[in-house]
Design an enzyme around this catalytic site. Sequence first.
Site, PDB file in Angstrom:
ATOM      1  N   ASP A  26       0.809  -1.215   0.000  1.00 23.25           N
ATOM      2  CA  ASP A  26       0.000   0.000   0.000  1.00 23.25           C
ATOM      3  C   ASP A  26       0.847   1.272   0.000  1.00 23.25           C
ATOM      4  OD1 ASP A  26      -2.268  -1.465  -0.103  1.00 23.25           O
ATOM      5  OD2 ASP A  26      -2.904  -1.125   1.957  1.00 23.25           O
ATOM      6  N   GLY A 104       3.153  -5.146   5.926  1.00 24.97           N
ATOM      7  CA  GLY A 104       1.755  -5.352   5.609  1.00 24.97           C
ATOM      8  C   GLY A 104       1.431  -6.822   5.422  1.00 24.97           C
ATOM      9  N   HIS A 105       2.464  -7.591   5.126  1.00 25.83           N
ATOM     10  CA  HIS A 105       2.268  -9.004   4.839  1.00 25.83           C
ATOM     11  C   HIS A 105       1.676  -9.719   6.045  1.00 25.83           C
ATOM     12  CE1 HIS A 105       3.090 -13.017   3.423  1.00 25.83           C
ATOM     13  NE2 HIS A 105       3.472 -12.503   2.262  1.00 25.83           N
ATOM     14  N   LYS A 157      -1.642   6.475  -3.406  1.00 26.74           N
ATOM     15  CA  LYS A 157      -1.557   6.194  -4.850  1.00 26.74           C
ATOM     16  C   LYS A 157      -2.665   6.898  -5.633  1.00 26.74           C
ATOM     17  CE  LYS A 157       0.663   1.716  -4.044  1.00 26.74           C
ATOM     18  NZ  LYS A 157       0.969   0.378  -4.513  1.00 26.74           N
ATOM     19  N   GLY A 458       6.048 -42.897  24.853  1.00 23.05           N
ATOM     20  CA  GLY A 458       6.682 -43.508  23.684  1.00 23.05           C
ATOM     21  C   GLY A 458       5.671 -43.648  22.573  1.00 23.05           C
ATOM     22  N   SER A 462       5.248 -49.038  20.908  1.00 20.33           N
ATOM     23  CA  SER A 462       6.638 -49.108  21.369  1.00 20.33           C
ATOM     24  C   SER A 462       6.805 -50.126  22.498  1.00 20.33           C
ATOM     25  CB  SER A 462       7.104 -47.731  21.847  1.00 20.33           C
ATOM     26  OG  SER A 462       6.261 -47.275  22.886  1.00 20.33           O
ATOM     27  N   LYS A 464       4.884 -49.746  25.663  1.00 23.45           N
ATOM     28  CA  LYS A 464       4.568 -49.131  26.956  1.00 23.45           C
ATOM     29  C   LYS A 464       3.660 -50.013  27.813  1.00 23.45           C
ATOM     30  CE  LYS A 464       2.574 -45.549  25.132  1.00 23.45           C
ATOM     31  NZ  LYS A 464       2.779 -45.883  23.708  1.00 23.45           N
ATOM     32  N   SER A 465       2.523 -50.406  27.228  1.00 16.22           N
ATOM     33  CA  SER A 465       1.533 -51.151  28.008  1.00 16.22           C
ATOM     34  C   SER A 465       2.057 -52.516  28.423  1.00 16.22           C
ATOM     35  CB  SER A 465       0.250 -51.324  27.198  1.00 16.22           C
ATOM     36  OG  SER A 465      -0.251 -50.071  26.864  1.00 16.22           O
ATOM     37  N   SER A 532       1.717 -39.603  25.139  1.00 19.85           N
ATOM     38  CA  SER A 532       2.100 -38.254  25.606  1.00 19.85           C
ATOM     39  C   SER A 532       3.245 -37.655  24.784  1.00 19.85           C
ATOM     40  CB  SER A 532       2.436 -38.253  27.094  1.00 19.85           C
ATOM     41  OG  SER A 532       3.200 -39.369  27.479  1.00 19.85           O
TER      42      SER A 532
HETATM   43  N1  LIG Z   1       1.979   5.235  -8.158  1.00 19.48           N
HETATM   44  C1  LIG Z   1       2.261   5.151  -6.879  1.00 19.48           C
HETATM   45  N2  LIG Z   1       2.967   4.111  -6.441  1.00 19.48           N
HETATM   46  C2  LIG Z   1       3.262   4.028  -5.120  1.00 19.48           C
HETATM   47  C3  LIG Z   1       2.838   5.024  -4.214  1.00 19.48           C
HETATM   48  N3  LIG Z   1       3.279   4.674  -2.981  1.00 19.48           N
HETATM   49  C4  LIG Z   1       3.958   3.514  -3.133  1.00 19.48           C
HETATM   50  N4  LIG Z   1       3.952   3.122  -4.435  1.00 19.48           N
HETATM   51  C5  LIG Z   1       4.581   1.907  -4.990  1.00 19.48           C
HETATM   52  O1  LIG Z   1       3.940   0.770  -4.415  1.00 19.48           O
HETATM   53  C6  LIG Z   1       4.879  -0.288  -4.244  1.00 19.48           C
HETATM   54  C7  LIG Z   1       4.893  -0.779  -2.824  1.00 19.48           C
HETATM   55  O2  LIG Z   1       5.383   0.239  -1.979  1.00 19.48           O
HETATM   56  P1  LIG Z   1       6.014  -0.057  -0.548  1.00 19.48           P
HETATM   57  O3  LIG Z   1       6.281   1.266   0.072  1.00 19.48           O
HETATM   58  O4  LIG Z   1       7.127  -1.018  -0.612  1.00 19.48           O
HETATM   59  O5  LIG Z   1       4.759  -0.748   0.144  1.00 19.48           O
HETATM   60  P2  LIG Z   1       4.607  -1.217   1.661  1.00 19.48           P
HETATM   61  O6  LIG Z   1       3.258  -0.840   2.114  1.00 19.48           O
HETATM   62  O7  LIG Z   1       5.721  -0.700   2.473  1.00 19.48           O
HETATM   63  O8  LIG Z   1       4.686  -2.802   1.504  1.00 19.48           O
HETATM   64  P3  LIG Z   1       4.988  -3.886   2.662  1.00 19.48           P
HETATM   65  O9  LIG Z   1       5.852  -3.217   3.659  1.00 19.48           O
HETATM   66  O10 LIG Z   1       5.667  -5.022   2.007  1.00 19.48           O
HETATM   67  O11 LIG Z   1       3.687  -4.269   3.249  1.00 19.48           O
HETATM   68  C8  LIG Z   1       6.217   0.264  -4.698  1.00 19.48           C
HETATM   69  O12 LIG Z   1       6.442  -0.138  -6.006  1.00 19.48           O
HETATM   70  C9  LIG Z   1       6.030   1.754  -4.585  1.00 19.48           C
HETATM   71  O13 LIG Z   1       6.884   2.445  -5.434  1.00 19.48           O
HETATM   72  C10 LIG Z   1       2.082   6.125  -4.717  1.00 19.48           C
HETATM   73  O14 LIG Z   1       1.681   7.037  -3.997  1.00 19.48           O
HETATM   74  N5  LIG Z   1       1.818   6.129  -6.047  1.00 19.48           N
END
Ligand SMILES: Nc1nc2c(ncn2[C@@H]2O[C@H](COP(=O)(O)OP(=O)(O)OP(=O)(O)O)[C@@H](O)[C@H]2O)c(=O)[nH]1
Lengths: 623, 299
Positions: A26, A104-105, A157, A458, A462, A464-465, A532
């Site tokens: 994100d 985020g994973h 984004k 065990g 094995s 036990k009994s 156990s």
């Molecule tokens: N176009 C665009 N791309 C973005 C923006 N912010 C992040 N990205 C792209 O999104 C991808 C993931 O960005 P990260 O910052 O690594 O994301 P993260 O949330 O830290 O991911 P994790 O830590 O792995 O959960 C990268 O390729 C960034 O360049 C944005 O505002 N606009």
Amino acid sequence: MDLKKFFINQNSKKQLKILTCGSVDDGKSTLIGRLLFDSKSIYSDQISQTKFESEKYGTQGKEIDLALLIDGLQAEREQGITIDVAYRYFETEKCKFIIADTPGHQEYTRNMATGASNSDIGIVLIDATKGILDQTRRHTFILSLLGVNHIVIAVNKMDLLNYDKKNFDNIVHSFEKLSKNFNFLSKRYIPMSALIGDNVFSKSKKMPWYADETLISTLESFDIDKSSIGEEFSMPIQWVNRSSSDFRGYSGTISSGKININDEITVVSSGERAKVRKILTPDGNAEFSFENQAVTISLDKEIDISRGDIITTDLDKIKIADQFSAHLIWMHKDNMLPERNYIFRFINSYINGKITNLEYKININSYEKIAAKSLELNDIAYCKIALSKPTFFKSYIQNNQLGSFVIIDQFNNLTVGAGMIDFELRRSSNISWHDMTIDKKKRSTLNSQKPCALWFTGLSGSGKSTIANILEQKLHQLNKRTYLLDGDNIRHGLNKDLGFTDADRVENIRRVAEVSKLMTDAGLITLISFISPFKSERRMARDLFDTNEFIEIFVDTPIEECEKRDPKGLYKKARSGILKNFTGIDSDYEVPSDPEIKLKTLLKNPEELADEVLDFLKVNNII
Amino acid sequence: MTFNHLKKLESESIYIIREVAAEFTNPVMLYSIGKDSSVMLHLAIKAFAPNKIPFKLLHVDTTWKFKEMIKFRDQTIKENNLDLIVHINQEGVNNKVGPITHGSKTHTDIMKTQSLKQALNKYKFDAAFGGARRDEEKSRAKERIFSFRDTNHRWDPKNQKPELWNLFNTKISTNESVRIFPLSNWTEVDVWQYIYQENIAIVPLYFAAKRPVIKRDDMLIMVDDNRLEIKKGEKIEEKLIRFRTLGCYPLTGAVESKASSIEEIIIELLESKHSERQGRLIDSDQIGSMEIKKQDGYF
Ligand SMILES: Nc1nc2c(ncn2[C@@H]2O[C@H](COP(=O)(O)OP(=O)(O)OP(=O)(O)O)[C@@H](O)[C@H]2O)c(=O)[nH]1
Ligand SMILES: [Mg+2]
């Protein structure tokens, strides 16, 4: 440059601890990279190094990948994701920021919780092109649970969607719905592009429809101070400062309130009182001190205080109990099983205990409460906990220093869970045991034998009994009073409600252990013959008994041999998949590391092996 | 009533130091003589005042430290009545290992990393304080305050224990150990401001003075003794220089500077555009080099 002014300004800056969270990709790390970059906290050599790395690992073509400023581990750069929390630092005219970048994973949710536990403000990132995802919901829940009460929802984004207002509005709408489940003190929505920097430090010209503040001004404006200065003074004792001369002081960090010289404090464990004679702060002797300061206090008289105690000016504000209810976050891939023993770490003590009741766990999508028998990695639940001795605490909502704990595995010392105390349950000291005037010792004198538990463990098949049976006959011939508890006579009766999942196996053994304890208490030599398979349960059983009373006998037969013998045809069934969770096939057997007796069945016949145990009992004066 | 930033950091560090003293059997403080070590020591003294600090200090001497560092070390120990252990990797000395003959990588590995491990094993320390900060380098930014090491002193960055609130897990198995970084959350500016406000003594090399230097690999190397061979084309010049970080003298680059007081250093720092670790040859051998060194047991 005027340094005096600089210091005055520095010292008046507010410290803000924030974290970024949300779903994978994100843009959390990118945002922090942007914050560091725009606040000029990155030096030129670090920028050139990141440019160099961007060409190798970056996601932005030839452009600098800001996330690489933050993702500091080799594995993170290679996989393009954040794995562990990074703490970074930057400042503005008004504030000093300590910012935690969390992964985020889903697999690394525990690291997000780690970051959240020390933060005042949470920035929840949402990728505008994707909207609210599972991890957004999970992280929002964790923020609320951990008491991160101020949140910013950064809709990121926006550049990919032509800075369109409608998308933003939709996300705001959905998040409003989601957050009805929580009570955040403040909540702001900001459309932005971390990559380009729109609405991060400077207002975006591309989103004239957004009239509010930038991210940075929003963060600066939060009022996060929840001073406890009006509350009672409390301080957990961390260290007793004693010298050969006459000085004796009690060191700790004040967890609430204010203390003055001559105030009267009470030691919570003993109820003893004394007056404060001296307060030693990091700045030397002081007339008073207050929350969060690390101090050393000396008293007007000698009383017994040690690490693990807490002193306070108001006894009523501190709870003491050995049972309480709490929220848990499970953080390990080995499941949490109720009734299993764990170590609980509180602010200044470690106490053994267990989760006795798993009330429910939380479905991370619907926030519904669902029934559960065990907890998996990243599960969040509500449960009851029983400790081996009482501890002091406050509820987490009142004080997160005194209301939190972490759970540690007693064998490998890993941190496997974290908890937030809700409230205390009935103190176990109220359930007093009947005073049994005829005790174990009296019974065993009458029987002229020392009771004990002979715990056979065990693999299935094995031997036990077989060995236990022969041993019981031999003991009987020696006029010893015995009883044999075997899988067959227990599984068909007392434990017929239990299956073979890990949770049921733990409960099975717990019941057997409790029964054998009663039988031993009744004066019998008790033979227990159960697979156990888990160390923890054998340990739990052992802990029920007095020293030397519990004798662990490992019936050591290689699995190939057991499978060859296969007296009940079980291995065959397990191999063909008809039988699930079979020890040694698709369920683990943890080999005892330190059994009192180890019987190698390949070398001797059952008769000889039973004699070996008999010899042990004689040598140790049990018979 | 709330604290300002620096006071919060101070109390947090004292809490961490006390926690280690309370929970470990045999802790030690690694004393590297630099400004961060000076701050860490200052905090430890505060944590246990009016008593002595309840553990020893350890200096891993590579035999290539600046002379002024050693002088400062011995003076500090004497003035504060501290217990110091100095450890030198004798095997390295016997094999004449040094940064000039063996290069920075081998020298650092044998005289610093291996030597540190030798000392930790020899005295069976189960906890060792270090003065590293998270703002120094980005793999450090990922490290916990309590950083676990296996029996070979290795750091496993992918397997760190979650560290919630200030509830540090201090449980370890036999032969495992922990490195503890009480200054984790301090920045370089914080450290200097604290040194200024608390009037903490530091090695004079941090202040600008005329010193003999040569230019080598784009760095200004001070000629601290005659072990530094002057190559053809190099010439010793007297320059007004100071150091932002201190290590082995042939590996530590000086900066030209007029800053001769803490005030001036802070001003210079606020206006500078390079990070302090840039003066260190050992960080930049390869991408992720600090992480790799840390995994091997280097701090
Ligand atoms: N176009 C665009 N791309 C973005 C923006 N912010 C992040 N990205 C792209 O999104 C991808 C993931 O960005 P990260 O910052 O690594 O994301 P993260 O949330 O830290 O991911 P994790 O830590 O792995 O959960 C990268 O390729 C960034 O360049 C944005 O505002 N606009
Ligand atoms: Mg990231």
